[in-house]
Structure formats: structure tokens, C-alpha cells
Design an enzyme around this catalytic site. Structure first.
Site, PDB file in Angstrom:
ATOM      1  N   THR A  11       0.832  -1.208   0.000  1.00  0.00           N
ATOM      2  CA  THR A  11       0.000   0.000   0.000  1.00  0.00           C
ATOM      3  C   THR A  11       0.861   1.249   0.000  1.00  0.00           C
ATOM      4  OG1 THR A  11      -1.710  -1.191   1.233  1.00  0.00           O
ATOM      5  CG2 THR A  11      -1.856   1.205   1.204  1.00  0.00           C
ATOM      6  N   HIS A 227      27.736 -21.480  27.040  1.00  0.00           N
ATOM      7  CA  HIS A 227      27.130 -22.020  25.818  1.00  0.00           C
ATOM      8  C   HIS A 227      27.142 -20.986  24.679  1.00  0.00           C
ATOM      9  CE1 HIS A 227      24.240 -24.510  23.495  1.00  0.00           C
ATOM     10  NE2 HIS A 227      23.777 -23.337  23.102  1.00  0.00           N
ATOM     11  N   GLU A 228      26.664 -19.775  24.979  1.00  0.00           N
ATOM     12  CA  GLU A 228      26.591 -18.742  23.944  1.00  0.00           C
ATOM     13  C   GLU A 228      27.985 -18.256  23.557  1.00  0.00           C
ATOM     14  OE1 GLU A 228      23.964 -18.314  22.370  1.00  0.00           O
ATOM     15  OE2 GLU A 228      22.615 -19.333  23.771  1.00  0.00           O
ATOM     16  N   HIS A 231      29.234 -20.442  20.815  1.00  0.00           N
ATOM     17  CA  HIS A 231      28.725 -20.042  19.502  1.00  0.00           C
ATOM     18  C   HIS A 231      29.483 -18.820  18.977  1.00  0.00           C
ATOM     19  CE1 HIS A 231      25.386 -22.785  19.149  1.00  0.00           C
ATOM     20  NE2 HIS A 231      24.865 -22.415  20.305  1.00  0.00           N
TER      21      HIS A 231
END
Length: 273
Positions: A11, A227-228, A231
């Protein structure tokens, strides 16, 4: 015919075309016509819109929800006759344009395959333009647009980097950007502080506005952090993608942490990648 996912700006694009051309923009939809009442009132409302477009020609008549005019071959049941009459009337109106009073019809739909083939045949809405999700450059411009709101003048800090915001929010729509900016303004207002980059990042990444939402114990937070970090370290060592953001703050979607990467403009991967 403009087609694409919801929120991609179909639009807005049609309005921009009319503004750039300096012509009248008339917006209608299947729902607004149908709301006029029974079949005779429905068709009368449709004819009135086309008459208005001719009166202001050259003009653009924008018809939203084109998939609401469904394929006549699929019409069944007691309402089949009603829907067939509506599609036939729309076809007649589009076919009956006068070259001396040019009206450009732009339709929009999220589902082009559901539109009656007669509406899409040559000479009618035969040019299908797909509007995809915006790329990073476009998202940057959309953030610039919404953050330039006059109500925000003097109420946002200098650290706002819209190019970075466009990168970490790659894959969303322009409508999502507007929502994120509104949410960030609410965060800033709640904290009684100027709107800053972190408010926008928190909104994009879905960080809860409530301090006690999903709080982790120190031991749990340490495990999530390790953990992170794994990564993030892998991303840095591989060099395949630029690291954008790492968080160990729980989100309302159940995520305990995440690593976000800046999107790549590459279309293909190398063997190393």
C-alpha cells in the site's frame, strides 16, 4: 498487481507512486465495497469508486485484498452466484476504461494464486510485481524514516546507528520496524530516558520490559554464558559472518540466550564457508 508477504509495504508503494506522479490516489478494498450491503449496494459502491477515479483522471485506483475476489471456478454453495456477480462486475469496470481518461489500476494481494485468472490476463492486471522483504539498505532507510518523527526530535541520543539496526533485523518487514520503534519509545518513556540504541536493540531482540521475567540463578546464567560464548567464538574463528550481538538475557519466547550475526550479501558460499 503487487504481491508479497504482509507488511512489506504494498500500500505504501502504491501511495508513493501516486505522489511521485502527482496524480489522485483512490484506495478501496473488497471489504469496503462489500460493507455497503447486499449485492446491489455492493456493486453500486464498486461502480462509484471507478466513477470517482475517472472523474479525477489521470488517477490511480488502488484495490487491496485482491484475493478476496476469488477464482470463479472454485465458487461453490449458495454464495457462488453472489461472488461470481462481483467478479464479473469488477471485470466489466476494468475493461470499460476510456483511453481519454486514463485510470491506472493497482491491485495488492498476499496470495496472487487465489486471484481469478481473468483479472490477471493480458490487458487487465497482467503485470505481477513481487514485493519481497526489505534488504539491509532498505531497512536502514525505514529506520531513518520512523526515527525522524518530529515527536522524537530532542528525545533520542546520538548513539542510534540505523545501519546496525537494519543489519540485525534483516528478514523483517517495514511494518515490523514501525512496531519496534514504537516499542523502543515506550521503553525509553518507562525509564524516563532519551531513546537510545539499546532500547531499539532490546525491542528487536524481544527482551522483556519486566526485570523479573525469566530470571536465572547465577549458576544457570554461567552455563548459558558458556554455551553462547561457544557459539560466538566459533563465529569469530571461522570468519564466515560478522558477529552482531550476544545475549544471555532470557526472552519471552523461551530462549535463554542467543548469538546474532550480521547478514551477508553473498548469494553463494565458498568451500571454506
Amino acid at each position: 498487481m503487487l504481491a508479497g508477504p504482509p507488511g512489506t509495504g504494498k500500500t505504501t508503494l502504491a501511495k508513493a507512486i501516486a505522489k511521485a506522479c502527482g496524480v489522485r490516489f483512490i484506495a478501496v478494498s473488497a471489504a469496503t465495497w462489500q460493507s455497503a450491503g447486499y449485492l446491489d449496494s455492493h456493486l453500486r459502491a464498486m461502480r462509484a469508486s471507478f466513477a470517482e477515479a475517472r472523474r479525477y483522471a489521470p488517477s490511480i485506483l488502488f484495490i487491496d485484498e485482491m484475493d478476496s475476489f476469488s477464482n470463479r471456478e472454485n465458487h461453490t454453495g449458495s454464495s457462488a452466484g453472489y461472488h461470481t456477480e462481483v467478479v464479473n462486475a469488477l471485470l466489466a469496470e476494468i475493461q470499460g476504461f476510456n483511453d481519454q481518461k486514463p485510470v491506472f489500476v493497482i491491485g495488492a494481494t498476499n496470495f496472487p494464486n487465489k486471484v481469478d485468472p481473468a483479472l490477471r490476463r493480458s490487458g487487465r492486471l497482467d503485470k505481477l510485481v513481487y514485493i519481497p522483504h526489505p534488504n539491509v539498505e532498505a531497512l536502514t532507510s525505514i529506520y531513518d524514516y520512523y526515527l525522524a518523527d518530529t515527536e522524537l526530535i530532542g528525545q533520542k541520543s546520538e548513539d542510534v546507528d540505523t545501519k546496525f539496526l537494519g543489519g540485525i533485523s534483516f528478514g523483517i518487514t517495514g511494518a515490523d520496524v514501525e512496531s519496534f520503534v514504537r516499542g523502543a519509545v515506550r521503553r525509553a518513556r518507562k525509564m524516563q530516558a532519551p531513546l537510545c540504541q539499546q532500547h531499539l536493540i532490546d525491542e528487536i531482540t524481544g527482551k522483556s520490559r519486566y526485570q523479573n521475567s525469566g530470571r536465572l540463578s547465577p549458576e544457570e546464567m554461567h552455563r548459558v554464558a558458556v554455551h553462547e560464548a561457544g557459539h560466538a567464538l566459533l563465529q569469530i574463528l571461522s570468519g564466515n559472518q560478522q558477529l552482531a550481538y550476544v545475549s544471555i538475557v532470557p526472552r519471552e519466547n523461551g530462549s535463554l540466550g542467543f548469538v546474532a550475526n550480521m547478514p551477508s550479501s553473498q548469494n553463494m558460499r565458498t568451500r571454506k564457508q
